[in-house]
Write an enzyme that holds these catalytic residues in place. Structure first.
Site, PDB file in Angstrom:
ATOM      1  N   SER A 410      -2.164   7.295  -0.691  1.00  0.00           N
ATOM      2  CA  SER A 410      -1.334   7.669  -1.515  1.00  0.00           C
ATOM      3  C   SER A 410      -1.226   9.473  -1.557  1.00  0.00           C
ATOM      4  O   SER A 410      -0.207   9.601  -2.036  1.00  0.00           O
ATOM      5  CB  SER A 410      -2.018   7.213  -3.110  1.00  0.00           C
ATOM      6  OG  SER A 410      -3.137   8.182  -3.593  1.00  0.00           O
ATOM      7  N   HIS A 431       2.710   2.934   1.342  1.00  0.00           N
ATOM      8  CA  HIS A 431       1.856   3.680   0.651  1.00  0.00           C
ATOM      9  C   HIS A 431       1.973   2.370  -1.211  1.00  0.00           C
ATOM     10  O   HIS A 431       3.348   2.462  -1.384  1.00  0.00           O
ATOM     11  CB  HIS A 431       2.187   4.715  -0.585  1.00  0.00           C
ATOM     12  CG  HIS A 431       1.819   5.013  -1.641  1.00  0.00           C
ATOM     13  ND1 HIS A 431       2.678   6.050  -2.739  1.00  0.00           N
ATOM     14  CD2 HIS A 431       0.054   4.779  -2.503  1.00  0.00           C
ATOM     15  CE1 HIS A 431       1.809   6.367  -3.998  1.00  0.00           C
ATOM     16  NE2 HIS A 431       0.557   5.524  -3.938  1.00  0.00           N
ATOM     17  N   GLU A 443       6.369   2.906  -1.008  1.00  0.00           N
ATOM     18  CA  GLU A 443       6.316   4.880  -0.393  1.00  0.00           C
ATOM     19  C   GLU A 443       6.161   4.316   1.454  1.00  0.00           C
ATOM     20  O   GLU A 443       5.540   4.276   1.574  1.00  0.00           O
ATOM     21  CB  GLU A 443       6.006   5.356  -1.069  1.00  0.00           C
ATOM     22  CG  GLU A 443       6.440   6.577  -1.979  1.00  0.00           C
ATOM     23  CD  GLU A 443       5.317   6.880  -1.964  1.00  0.00           C
ATOM     24  OE1 GLU A 443       6.454   8.398  -2.263  1.00  0.00           O
ATOM     25  OE2 GLU A 443       4.183   7.404  -1.731  1.00  0.00           O
ATOM     26  N   ASN A 481       3.534  11.068  -5.802  1.00  0.00           N
ATOM     27  CA  ASN A 481       2.605  11.998  -6.474  1.00  0.00           C
ATOM     28  C   ASN A 481       2.724  13.495  -6.403  1.00  0.00           C
ATOM     29  O   ASN A 481       2.136  14.136  -6.909  1.00  0.00           O
ATOM     30  CB  ASN A 481       0.593  11.187  -5.358  1.00  0.00           C
ATOM     31  CG  ASN A 481       1.211  10.160  -6.351  1.00  0.00           C
ATOM     32  OD1 ASN A 481       1.428   9.257  -7.450  1.00  0.00           O
ATOM     33  ND2 ASN A 481       0.139   9.256  -5.309  1.00  0.00           N
TER      34      ASN A 481
END
Length: 696
Positions: A410, A431, A443, A481
């Site tokens: 991540s 991800h 992702e 993130n």
């Protein structure tokens, strides 16, 4: 290519819609339909007309390529085409197979007769774009299927198989086999029997309980629609079909359609619709790039994430090999998968047969040798570079040539992970978001040497497992993130300045976020963020510490799983309860930093948290980490609970006006204790604000 084809079959003019892939009713097709209808009308040898599409679709409605362009409303518009069909002196019969949706269904409703295959997909999905059917759908459908069925279809936008509507006046025949031949037969029979030409507009709705039902619908829809005005407008338009003459109802429908088109909610939903399609396109990867074969997948790690990832492929009918180092961990993973499926079975979302078939596709192994023959491997092990290195070095040894090697990391550097192998071209980031079997976002992290055919393959695979895939470049945290770090930064700063976790969460949830940052942290597990922060502290010793969050973790308060985090949780319950111990930790941190608590407004909370996302999103665009602003919005809509009616952080900023956003950022920077460096607007944001341009 001709937009519509014309043939004579036994004295019936067969007009075939020919605008692949779903016969979108674009300008060229609309013009062709008008011309061919006139041709059929003028030909004395033609007794009737059949409108037919392809096996895939009669018509999926408006042409997506014309969204937002002058062509979409240019004459002949769809209303004009439908009037031409309806006023034809010769019978016009719709032959409906595949998708018959939106404007496609409205076109069929304008025909005198309709013949359908039993599995044809019938829908008026406009509400999902924040609008309503704008070419008579709200007026004709209730006249043919009744108020109850029509309202359910129009307000939900959901697909209904034609067979389910067999008992209504929508279809004159449901046929199996050769749709074209059966419809031509029907048309000839209608002519031979001199059947009157039925116009839906002439039907009067007979329902003695109509008014009571409509009031019930208004109350129910108003409560459920919340942020969206379209569902209630749908009810009012359908009500007009019951209470008004057809032409008056059409006027009410048109006014509502035009009003809804200009609402921010509709703009947001249309942005999401187009954004999902745009995200699937990678500018330098041609659409005809050959794909690698992916017939078997392996997943390393049978924890919650690994089990969830495996389920995506099992659901799509793709065999999975699940790898763990210990039998107990493997057994727990298989039990998690089975339990998830059994829960779906209890809710009626899955049959026992499907459950058994999916579980039969799952293999397990305790050895890397057991996965070497798979076409794609996804590791879902602990988020630590040392652990990832061990895994990828092992994969490099055992995986067959051409296998795709994927990491579910991540945050970590995918280029470095790829360097642990002798085949960096085969390495990609995939991800998934937790719970991986539920969340739609994927992702796709493109490392510097990731091959184009690898990218094309995983993007196609994402569609197969029903994910919205967004490509990200390599940086710490990728798109989602990385931005989340700045969002949480402001939540933590607001905490220090005087707000409470409860106030911050409630302010953002009231604004529309699915969950506030502190409740989200407790759900995900605070130890995950703590681990990332400790890595970042080591890499950048000058970085400001998150004292309050760190102290909670030092006390073992990791969120729901430990019964305590930012909130406390009673055994067996998920209710977030304020905790005096957390208040004391916050107060001590403020005192230590010499901060005197002040009153913080809910508006300030929302603006600072959301504008922090926007600013970092602009930097991500500048760096080329994201391909387009709408990709960032897709990440936040599908992975982070951003409210759909606001369209994503970048669109929301445009809705407010980028100049206004920049001005607010500068105001935050200048307020007492403000962080000028944090609130320095991204250069591209300043540039766009000055020029009056937008991201997309």
């Amino acid at each position: 290519m001709e937009s519509a084809l014309y043939e004579i079959d036994r004295g019936v003019a067969v007009i075939s819609l020919n605008n692949p892939p779903v016969n979108g009713l674009g300008l060229a097709l609309r013009r062709a339909l008008i011309a061919l209808l006139e041709q059929a009308g003028a030909d004395d040898a033609v007794k009737a007309v059949v409108l037919i599409g392809s096996d895939r679709a009669f018509s999926g409605g408006a042409d997506v390529k014309e969204f937002g362009t002058p062509k979409s409303g240019q004459e002949p518009n769809l209303l004009t085409v439908i009037r031409a069909v309806e006023s034809s002196a010769k019978p016009v019969v719709a032959a409906i197979g595949g998708a018959c949706m939106g404007g496609g269904l409205e076109l069929a409703l304008g025909c005198h007769f309709r013949v359908a295959l039993p599995d044809a997909q019938i829908a008026l999905p406009e509400v999902k774009l924040g609008i309503l059917p704008g070419a008579g759908g709200t007026q004709r459908l209730p006249r043919l299927v009744g108020l109850d069925t029509a309202l359910n279809m129009i307000v939900s936008g959901n697909v209904v198989p034609a067979l389910q509507l067999k008992q209504t006046a929508l279809f004159d025949a449901i046929v199996d086999g050769d749709l074209r031949a059966a419809t031509v037969d029907f048309a000839l029979q209608a002519v031979a029997q001199k059947r009157p030409l039925k116009r839906a507009r002439d039907v009067r709705i007979q329902d003695p309980y109509g008014e009571a039902y409509l009031q019930f619908a208004r109350n129910t829809v108003a409560a459920a629609a919340r942020h969206f005005p379209a569902p209630l407008k749908c009810v009012e338009a359908v009500a007009a079909a019951y209470t008004k003459p057809f032409d008056e109802g059409m006027k009410i429908e048109r006014e509502a359609f035009l009003w809804l088109m200009n609402t921010p909610e509709s703009r947001a939903l249309r942005h999401a619709f187009l954004g999902e399609r745009a995200a699937a396109k990678i500018p330098d990867v041609p659409s005809d790039t050959p794909l690698r074969k992916v017939e078997r997948v392996s997943v390393i790690g049978a924890g919650t994430m690994g089990a969830g990832i495996a389920m995506n492929f099992l659901n799509a009918g793709i065999p999975v090999v699940l790898l763990e180092m210990k039998q107990e961990a493997l057994d727990r993973g298989v039990a998690t998968i089975r339990k998830n499926y059994e829960n779906s079975l209890k809710k009626g979302k899955l049959t026992q047969d499907k459950l058994d078939k999916r579980m039969a596709l799952l293999e397990t192994t305790l050895s890397y040798a057991g996965i070497g023959g798979t076409d794609l491997v996804i590791e879902a092990v602990f988020e630590d570079m040392g652990v990832k290195e061990q895994v990828f070095r092992q994969l490099d040894e055992v995986m067959k040539p051409g296998a795709i090697l994927a990491s579910n990391t991540s945050t970590l550097d995918m280029n470095r992970i790829a360097s642990f192998t002798r085949r960096p071209q085969d390495v990609v980031g995939l991800h998934f978001f937790s719970p991986a079997n539920v969340m739609k976002l994927l992702e796709v992290v493109r490392a510097d040497q990731t091959a184009k055919d690898v990218l094309a393959t995983v993007m196609q695979l994402a569609k197969k497992i029903k994910k919205v895939a967004v490509v990200s470049g390599v940086c710490d945290g990728f798109i989602g993130n990385r931005m989340l770090k700045f969002y949480r930064n402001q939540a933590n700063e607001l905490l220090e300045e005087g707000a409470s976790p409860l106030q911050i969460d409630r302010a953002l949830e009231k604004w529309g976020m699915a969950m506030g940052p502190f409740r989200m942290g407790d759900l995900a597990g605070l130890d995950i963020g703590w681990s990332i922060r400790k890595r970042l502290y080591a890499e950048n010793p000058a970085m400001k510490r998150s004292l309050i969050a760190d102290r909670l973790c030092e006390l073992g308060r990791f969120g729901q799983k430990t019964g305590k985090g930012w909130y406390r949780y009673e055994a067996g319950k998920r209710d977030a309860l304020p905790d005096a111990e957390v208040d004391e930790i916050i107060a001590a941190a403020r005192a230590e930093a010499g901060i005197e608590a002040r009153k913080v407004s809910d508006d300030e909370i929302v603006e600072r948290c959301i504008f922090a996302l926007v600013n970092e999103g602009a930097r991500i665009l500048e760096e080329g980490i994201a391909q387009r602003a709408s990709d960032i919005d897709m990440v936040y809509l599908h992975g982070y609970g951003f409210p759909a009616h606001r369209g994503g952080p970048m669109l929301y900023a445009e809705t407010l006006g980028l100049a206004n956003v920049v001005e607010k950022m500068r105001r935050f920077a200048g307020q007492p204790g403000g962080d000028a460096a944090f609130w320095a607007p991204a250069p591209s944001l300043v540039c766009l604000a000055k020029s009056g341009e937008s991201f997309n």
